[in-house]
Design an enzyme around this catalytic site. Structure first.
Site, PDB file in Angstrom:
ATOM      1  N   HIS A  97       0.880  -1.171   0.000  1.00 65.55           N
ATOM      2  CA  HIS A  97       0.000   0.000   0.000  1.00 65.55           C
ATOM      3  C   HIS A  97       0.922   1.227   0.000  1.00 65.55           C
ATOM      4  O   HIS A  97       2.041   1.165   0.513  1.00 65.55           O
ATOM      5  CB  HIS A  97      -0.811  -0.062   1.303  1.00 65.55           C
ATOM      6  CG  HIS A  97      -1.896   0.952   1.424  1.00 65.55           C
ATOM      7  ND1 HIS A  97      -1.654   2.260   1.751  1.00 65.55           N
ATOM      8  CD2 HIS A  97      -3.243   0.834   1.296  1.00 65.55           C
ATOM      9  CE1 HIS A  97      -2.807   2.915   1.813  1.00 65.55           C
ATOM     10  NE2 HIS A  97      -3.784   2.073   1.541  1.00 65.55           N
ATOM     11  N   ASP A 139       3.120  -4.874   8.060  1.00 68.20           N
ATOM     12  CA  ASP A 139       1.915  -4.077   7.896  1.00 68.20           C
ATOM     13  C   ASP A 139       0.727  -5.035   8.037  1.00 68.20           C
ATOM     14  O   ASP A 139       0.434  -5.817   7.133  1.00 68.20           O
ATOM     15  CB  ASP A 139       1.938  -3.401   6.517  1.00 68.20           C
ATOM     16  CG  ASP A 139       0.605  -2.749   6.151  1.00 68.20           C
ATOM     17  OD1 ASP A 139      -0.355  -2.858   6.937  1.00 68.20           O
ATOM     18  OD2 ASP A 139       0.534  -2.133   5.071  1.00 68.20           O
ATOM     19  N   GLN A 176      -4.442  -5.474   6.977  1.00 74.25           N
ATOM     20  CA  GLN A 176      -5.431  -6.389   6.406  1.00 74.25           C
ATOM     21  C   GLN A 176      -5.363  -7.785   7.004  1.00 74.25           C
ATOM     22  O   GLN A 176      -6.225  -8.602   6.734  1.00 74.25           O
ATOM     23  CB  GLN A 176      -5.240  -6.502   4.885  1.00 74.25           C
ATOM     24  CG  GLN A 176      -5.386  -5.193   4.136  1.00 74.25           C
ATOM     25  CD  GLN A 176      -6.816  -4.702   4.088  1.00 74.25           C
ATOM     26  OE1 GLN A 176      -7.761  -5.469   4.271  1.00 74.25           O
ATOM     27  NE2 GLN A 176      -6.994  -3.408   3.859  1.00 74.25           N
ATOM     28  N   LYS A 182     -10.411  -1.363  10.723  1.00 69.05           N
ATOM     29  CA  LYS A 182     -10.558  -2.552   9.891  1.00 69.05           C
ATOM     30  C   LYS A 182     -10.845  -3.781  10.755  1.00 69.05           C
ATOM     31  O   LYS A 182     -10.962  -4.892  10.265  1.00 69.05           O
ATOM     32  CB  LYS A 182      -9.297  -2.766   9.059  1.00 69.05           C
ATOM     33  CG  LYS A 182      -9.083  -1.651   8.025  1.00 69.05           C
ATOM     34  CD  LYS A 182      -7.948  -1.980   7.091  1.00 69.05           C
ATOM     35  CE  LYS A 182      -7.374  -0.762   6.406  1.00 69.05           C
ATOM     36  NZ  LYS A 182      -8.194  -0.261   5.306  1.00 69.05           N
ATOM     37  N   CYS A 188      -4.795   2.395  -3.630  1.00 70.97           N
ATOM     38  CA  CYS A 188      -3.554   2.947  -3.054  1.00 70.97           C
ATOM     39  C   CYS A 188      -2.372   2.019  -3.279  1.00 70.97           C
ATOM     40  O   CYS A 188      -1.478   1.912  -2.437  1.00 70.97           O
ATOM     41  CB  CYS A 188      -3.700   3.241  -1.565  1.00 70.97           C
ATOM     42  SG  CYS A 188      -4.882   4.543  -1.228  1.00 70.97           S
TER      43      CYS A 188
END
Lengths: 407, 143
Positions: free
Chosen positions: A123, A200, A203, A226, A364
């Protein structure tokens, strides 16, 4: 709680509405998930009964707010299996968590000639902070290539690693494609070269069991929104010894031990990185979001989402003109695709006219889209409260849309 | 040629027939894109891309018999339909008419609700660019 989809859906007020005359089908969960009633009520309860500033108040409300706030830190420590709750730092979101590491760890440890490794799947928020840092320091950014189905090339990664590598910052699960990266191997290989690893987890934390001790990552960044929690709030997990060795992020209240005009000494972790009054209400409500996840059970959520992914992949693939983008073997419940001859924006708008919320565009991840030679995709992402009948509703609508250009 | 006002009334009438059904409205807008005059390939250059649009929009204009004639294209069908409406209203008119035009049909057909805020911004950027062409041609004519 057993896995009763109707009971789960009842907990999410936003789902029960019509959009453009059709029942809402919310398939934009990779952008943000909806919030259970417990999270919404925690927000209003806090302002109705507990609102006060935390950590230094000498009164009952301040004490109560502090306890609730710090309780979320404990909940999050358990959620990612950190060793200690001091390793949990509250930020504005994944983006700020990554920027925090770039500005503090980066400021101290990245020197001219050093290398930072990311992957093609990143991202923008896991690209740009490192580009900025590399530019400032005269360091180099290296990128792990991916295959045509959207999996990173581990061999190429191993070749990129060297004694110059100081940091590997990699996405656990791709937001655009859903690919689950083999991060345990990535971390292991980086550590062999003495490099630190930032994961990261924006997600991954909502779909997978993320255990920072088992993975042995040095940092994990993720967002509350999220994970069924509020927006504008995120977490940076860091190993104690790494966090302690880093300079502070922002200067202000809370992060200090003692201030004189001559010199300031800094507070201990996590407060060293939490200058200013934090997002108290949202942190407290975030605790309720994690409670919700734990009450359903990550394994049950994953099983349900995998079933939806399998069902949607099969159903959509029968539509003429359906072209999936990213078909990695290990995926979370994200389907990225294009309809032959149509722009993703148009497809998204026509789905919206049928009450179906998806994401369209580059997500993104412009370098990733460029890798596939496309401008963008339509992305449907499924969550705990989605159903097969919603997928049927989308498939019907999609088939009609696809027919315009695929007779 | 009908006045700008007459053409706007026509468009408002056409959208009234579609009523509140968003799906048929979008399909209709997409079909309108087929009416766009062919875009001159030599004009498909980055300099003619309108900034502020999410999708790619190329716009150019020529002065023919003292009238401003617009040519436009897009990589998305819905945007093509939207531009075709603007061209229908504004193309083939003199600069002053274009500069004076108040495009009330956009609000009257509820375009903001149909296309959403991002695309509305893009639409506003297209109108601005069309008026800039008119202004430029007017300046040239007055030299």
């Amino acid at each position: 709680m057993s896995f009763n989809i109707e009971e789960i859906r009842k907990l999410f007020p936003v789902l029960h509405q019509e959009v453009n005359g059709k029942p809402l089908v919310y398939f934009d969960n990779a952008a943000t998930t909806q919030k259970p009633i417990s999270v919404i009520e925690a927000l209003s309860n806090y302002y109705e009964t507990d609102n006060s500033n935390i950590h230094r108040g000498a009164h009952t409300l301040a004490d109560r707010a502090t306890r609730y706030f710090e309780n979320t830190r404990k909940i999050l420590k358990d959620f990612v299996n950190a060793r200690e709750e001091e390793e949990i730092i509250f930020t504005k979101g994944t983006t700020e968590s990554i920027n925090l590491v770039a500005s503090t760890f980066g400021r101290k440890y990245i020197k001219a000639g050093d290398e930072i490794i990311i992957s093609t799947l990143e991202h923008h928020s896991n690209i740009v902070p490192w580009q900025m840092l590399c530019e400032e320091k005269g360091a180099t950014l290296k990128v792990i290539p991916i295959s045509d189905i959207g999996e990173i090339d581990l061999e190429a990664y191993a070749n990129l690693l060297s004694d110059k590598t100081k940091l590997v910052s990699i996405v656990h699960v791709s937001n655009a494609l859903g690919t689950i990266n083999p991060v345990k191997q990535v971390i292991h290989l980086a550590h062999e070269k003495g490099a630190k690893v930032l994961l990261d987890g924006a997600q991954s934390t909502s779909h997978l069991d993320v255990d920072v001790q088992e993975l042995d990552c040095d940092f994990l960044a993720f967002s509350a929104h999220k994970l069924y929690g509020p927006t504008g709030l995120g977490v940076l997990y860091g190993k104690r010894e790494v966090l302690e060795s880093m300079p502070p992020y922002q200067g202000g209240g809370e992060m200090i031990k003692e201030v004189t005009f001559a010199k300031t000494t800094y507070n201990e972790i996590p407060f060293k990185f939490e200058a200013g009054t934090p997002n108290i209400a949202d942190v407290i409500a975030f605790g309720k979001a994690i409670d919700f996840i734990q009450s359903v059970g990550k394994d049950r959520i994953k099983a349900h989402e995998d079933e939806l992914l399998g069902y949607a992949s099969k159903t959509f693939s029968e539509i003429k003109g359906f072209e999936p983008v990213g078909t990695a073997k290990e995926k979370v419940s994200v389907i990225s695709f294009n309809i032959r001859g149509m722009h993703p924006f148009d497809v998204g708008m026509m789905l919206d006219a049928n009450g179906i919320a998806v994401r369209t565009g580059h997500h993104c991840t412009q370098p990733l889209m460029k890798r596939f030679g496309i401008e963008g995709t339509v992305r449907a992402s499924f969550s705990v409260y989605n159903t097969k009948s919603e997928i049927d509703q989308m498939a019907t609508s999609l088939a009609k849309i696809a027919k315009i250009k695929n007779k | 040629m009908s006045s700008i006002q007459d053409v706007q009334e026509e468009i408002i009438g056409e959208f009234e027939i579609l009523g509140d059904d968003k799906e048929s409205t979008i399909y209709y807008i997409m079909e309108l894109g087929n009416n766009l005059p062919e875009f001159p390939e030599e004009e498909r250059v980055d300099a003619n891309i309108i900034k502020g649009c999410q999708s790619k929009v190329w716009l150019t204009a020529r002065l023919e018999d003292e009238k401003v004639v617009f040519f436009a294209d897009s990589n998305t069908d819905i945007t093509k339909g939207l531009i075709s409406l603007l061209i229908r209203v504004l193309s083939g008119r003199n600069s002053q008419e274009i500069l004076n035009a108040e495009l009330e049909f956009i609000d009257k057909i509820g375009m903001g609700n149909i296309i959403g805020s991002q695309r509305s911004n893009g639409l506003a950027a297209m109108i601005k660019q069309m008026k800039l062409y008119a202004l430029a041609f007017q300046a040239k004519q007055n030299v």
